[in-house]
Design an enzyme around this catalytic site. Structure first.
Site, mmCIF file in Angstrom:
data_model
loop_
_atom_site.group_PDB
_atom_site.id
_atom_site.type_symbol
_atom_site.label_atom_id
_atom_site.label_comp_id
_atom_site.label_asym_id
_atom_site.label_seq_id
_atom_site.Cartn_x
_atom_site.Cartn_y
_atom_site.Cartn_z
ATOM 1 N N ARG A 1 -6.551 -4.196 15.174
ATOM 2 C CA ARG A 1 -6.735 -2.881 15.327
ATOM 3 C C ARG A 1 -8.038 -3.140 15.170
ATOM 4 O O ARG A 1 -8.843 -2.131 15.942
ATOM 5 C CB ARG A 1 -6.771 -1.926 14.555
ATOM 6 C CG ARG A 1 -4.915 -1.455 14.561
ATOM 7 C CD ARG A 1 -4.133 -0.051 14.465
ATOM 8 N NE ARG A 1 -3.864 -0.855 13.100
ATOM 9 C CZ ARG A 1 -3.591 -0.068 12.181
ATOM 10 N NH1 ARG A 1 -4.453 1.725 11.892
ATOM 11 N NH2 ARG A 1 -3.195 -0.171 10.413
ATOM 12 N N ASP B 1 -8.679 -5.323 2.281
ATOM 13 C CA ASP B 1 -9.774 -4.223 3.206
ATOM 14 C C ASP B 1 -9.840 -3.118 2.294
ATOM 15 O O ASP B 1 -9.996 -1.578 3.503
ATOM 16 C CB ASP B 1 -8.005 -4.174 4.485
ATOM 17 C CG ASP B 1 -7.253 -3.734 4.312
ATOM 18 O OD1 ASP B 1 -7.322 -3.622 3.456
ATOM 19 O OD2 ASP B 1 -6.703 -4.205 5.626
ATOM 20 N N ASN C 1 -8.787 -0.296 8.495
ATOM 21 C CA ASN C 1 -8.122 -1.259 9.813
ATOM 22 C C ASN C 1 -8.468 -0.829 10.869
ATOM 23 O O ASN C 1 -8.200 -1.923 11.913
ATOM 24 C CB ASN C 1 -6.295 -0.159 9.680
ATOM 25 C CG ASN C 1 -5.899 -0.397 8.176
ATOM 26 O OD1 ASN C 1 -5.919 -1.365 7.938
ATOM 27 N ND2 ASN C 1 -5.746 0.989 8.200
HETATM 28 C C1 UD1 Z 1 0.758 -0.216 1.896
HETATM 29 C C2 UD1 Z 1 1.679 0.354 0.834
HETATM 30 C C3 UD1 Z 1 1.887 1.656 0.474
HETATM 31 C C4 UD1 Z 1 0.321 2.029 0.411
HETATM 32 C C5 UD1 Z 1 -0.598 1.284 1.425
HETATM 33 C C6 UD1 Z 1 -2.553 2.146 0.694
HETATM 34 C C7 UD1 Z 1 2.916 -1.277 0.873
HETATM 35 C C8 UD1 Z 1 4.786 -1.214 0.641
HETATM 36 N N1 UD1 Z 1 2.956 0.125 0.569
HETATM 37 O O1 UD1 Z 1 1.118 -0.036 3.146
HETATM 38 O O2 UD1 Z 1 1.930 2.192 -0.616
HETATM 39 O O3 UD1 Z 1 0.285 3.194 0.144
HETATM 40 O O4 UD1 Z 1 -0.778 0.324 1.701
HETATM 41 O O5 UD1 Z 1 -3.166 1.963 1.891
HETATM 42 O O6 UD1 Z 1 2.861 -2.081 -0.172
HETATM 43 N N2 UD1 Z 1 -0.419 -7.879 3.288
HETATM 44 C C9 UD1 Z 1 -0.421 -9.038 2.775
HETATM 45 N N3 UD1 Z 1 0.536 -10.024 3.207
HETATM 46 C C10 UD1 Z 1 1.971 -8.852 3.970
HETATM 47 C C11 UD1 Z 1 1.690 -7.323 4.237
HETATM 48 C C12 UD1 Z 1 0.739 -6.924 4.077
HETATM 49 O O7 UD1 Z 1 -1.130 -9.970 2.993
HETATM 50 O O8 UD1 Z 1 2.623 -9.573 4.720
HETATM 51 C C13 UD1 Z 1 -1.717 -7.417 3.314
HETATM 52 C C14 UD1 Z 1 -2.715 -6.620 4.370
HETATM 53 O O9 UD1 Z 1 -3.576 -7.382 4.804
HETATM 54 C C15 UD1 Z 1 -3.115 -5.215 3.851
HETATM 55 C C16 UD1 Z 1 -2.136 -4.874 2.610
HETATM 56 O O10 UD1 Z 1 -1.699 -6.077 2.421
HETATM 57 O O11 UD1 Z 1 -4.532 -5.158 3.289
HETATM 58 C C17 UD1 Z 1 -1.417 -3.917 2.226
HETATM 59 O O12 UD1 Z 1 -0.162 -3.840 3.494
HETATM 60 P P1 UD1 Z 1 -0.235 -2.887 4.559
HETATM 61 O O13 UD1 Z 1 0.702 -3.317 5.767
HETATM 62 O O14 UD1 Z 1 -1.126 -2.554 5.745
HETATM 63 O O15 UD1 Z 1 0.567 -1.695 4.191
HETATM 64 P P2 UD1 Z 1 1.153 -0.143 4.924
HETATM 65 O O16 UD1 Z 1 1.649 -0.768 5.413
HETATM 66 O O17 UD1 Z 1 -0.427 -0.219 4.851
HETATM 67 CA CA CA Z 2 -2.736 -0.660 5.397
#
Ligand code: UD1
Ligand code: CA
Length: 451
Positions: A16, A106, A228
């Site tokens: 994004r 982030d 984001n």
């Molecule tokens: C996540 C949380 C949610 C919280 C929110 C806060 C989980 C399942 N959910 O949701 O409870 O309210 O953050 O912003 O944890 N990332 C990785 N590898 C992956 C997936 C994610 O490194 O495979 C990192 C992303 O770069 C990011 C962070 O983890 O910095 C959060 O991941 P994201 O997919 O944005 O989680 P949310 O759905 O926002």
């Molecule tokens: Ca997120």
């Protein structure tokens, strides 16, 4: 103090942002998002840090390693969720004995105090501790389901019931573990949910089933703000700037119009400095007591001594080093130059690759000609020297202590101490010549209008 390992999740695609630069390298206050998180972790006492990055994200590793050589990296080749990302970092916590805190790369505004609140809960007996916040709009966040001071579960938005979605206490993503607990729960996460991901948040219910103590604390929503897209990047920048402005005012710096002054993450300003409106600081600026930065100045990589006056409309570039009481006035640019105590560059000058002695005075329009298109050369101006207006000093050149340079000179040879240098065409006055010239010009005009 219990040993603290930080795991920073930064494997996201950041689509994004619509950017060629990985998301977590976008700067806030001149520092990449992920570096803010790294700094917060180390300020909270974390001696070991592992960052989970995506494939082809060497640029992130290069940047963070330059700031903390001991930082470790794990590449998450397929992005299967936050739980999977932490699993990928197993080597980091396999034999850890203290606490482990998971941070988001982030979410740059996280404070060391909040991380410490998590480790305090762990040290006080919690097996897991989560940072929550009261969301103005909880849509998209994981909801924190609690009973008293026990956190029972975190339900991701997509998996939550109507009733659960009404909860406004949300998961910030910052979760601390006793290392031992993390090892016992992390492999039991499954991906049977709306997104088909391995949610780190599932560890809460797993730990509850084991009868473990899961605590939580609250932070302000602004502190856990995630970036984001570019709009959120701008929000984070605004929030960061507000924090810096407050910090400086509390520390005794006058900001006449705080919202128009922009700081860098590393700006250092002593007490009783006054900063007028519309001033921008790039990285590497240090200002001593009582200096005044007048309106519309742009300053980076500069050291500003006590009582110095800068601007209005001054530009200080890297290597500008202004000693006590110096004055750099309007439309003056200084780069890689030491300006001596009480020296004056009041107007319209370029001073680059130079040394200016104490109490020297550079007239309006003094230019150091430091570049021949290939090489940079140095100009040395002695203490108490006086450079007349509109002079060009063609480097390499040295003007001795107390020497004078006549206005309009182009100086190409050294001037000895206390000498006067005049390097311009000699003036000749022709009596009555102006009226002769005028008569000739009028005759030409007349002949044209007739024809
Ligand atoms: C996540 C949380 C949610 C919280 C929110 C806060 C989980 C399942 N959910 O949701 O409870 O309210 O953050 O912003 O944890 N990332 C990785 N590898 C992956 C997936 C994610 O490194 O495979 C990192 C992303 O770069 C990011 C962070 O983890 O910095 C959060 O991941 P994201 O997919 O944005 O989680 P949310 O759905 O926002
Ligand atoms: Ca997120």
């Amino acid at each position: 103090m219990t040993e603290l390992l930080s795991i920073i999740l930064a494997a996201g695609e950041g689509t994004r942002m619509r950017s060629a630069l990985p998301k977590v390298l976008h700067p806030v206050g001149g520092l990449p998002l992920a570096a803010h998180v790294l700094h917060a972790a180390t300020r909270a006492g974390s001696t070991a840090v592992t960052v989970v990055i995506g494939p082809n994200h060497e640029a992130i590793a290069d940047d963070l390693q330059s700031r903390m050589p001991s930082v470790q990296f794990v590449s998450q080749t397929s992005r299967l969720g936050t739980g999977h990302a932490v699993r990928e970092a197993r080597a980091a916590f396999e034999s850890a004995t203290g606490n482990v805190v998971v941070l988001l790369g982030d979410a740059p505004l996280i404070g060391a105090k909040t991380i410490s609140a998590v480790t305090e809960l762990l040290d006080a007996g919690a097996d897991i501790a989560v940072v929550g916040f009261d969301a103005a709009d909880p849509t998209g966040y994981g909801r924190m389901l609690t009973s008293g001071d026990q956190l029972l579960a975190i339900r991701e938005h997509k998996d939550a019931s109507e009733e659960e979605r009404a909860v406004t206490l949300c998961n910030s993503g910052i979760i601390g573990f006793k290392a031992e607990t993390l090892r016992q729960v992390i492999d039991r996460i499954e991906n049977k949910n709306a997104k088909g991901e391995f949610y780190l948040t599932d560890v809460i219910e797993i730990a509850n089933a084991d009868g473990r103590r899961v605590a939580y604390t609250r932070a302000d929503e602004s502190e856990v703000l995630g970036v984001n897209d570019r709009a959120q990047l701008a929000k984070a920048e605004a929030q960061f700037q507000d924090l810096r402005r407050d910090d400086f005012m509390k520390a005794g710096v006058t900001l006449k119009d705080p919202r128009t002054v922009y700081f860098s993450y590393d700006t250092e300003i002593a007490q009783d400095v006054v900063i007028e409106p519309n001033v921008v600081f790039g990285p590497g600026v240090k200002i001593s007591e009582g200096a005044v930065i007048h309106a519309f100045s742009h300053i980076e990589g500069a050291t500003i001594g006590a009582g110095v006056s800068v601007g209005p409309f001054a530009r200080l570039r890297p290597g500008a080093d202004l000693a006590e009481g110096a004055k750099v006035g309007n439309f003056v640019e200084v780069k890689n130059a030491k300006i001596g105590k009480g020296a004056k560059l009041p107007h319209l000058s370029y001073v680059g690759d130079a040394e200016v002695g104490a109490k020297a005075n550079l007239g309006a329009g003094t230019i150091t000609c430091n570049y021949d298109g290939v090489n940079k050369s140095k100009t040395v101006i002695g203490a108490g020297a006086f450079i007349g207006s509109n002079s060009s000093l063609v480097a390499p050149v040295t003007i001795g202590d107390g020497a004078y340079v006549a206005s309009g000179s182009v100086i190409t040879r050294d001037v000895a101490a206390d000498d006067l240098a005049i390097a311009r065409a000699k003036q000749e006055n022709k009596p009555g010549y102006a009226s002769k010239l005028r008569a000739r010009a009028e005759a030409i005009k007349k002949s044209k209008t007739k024809g």
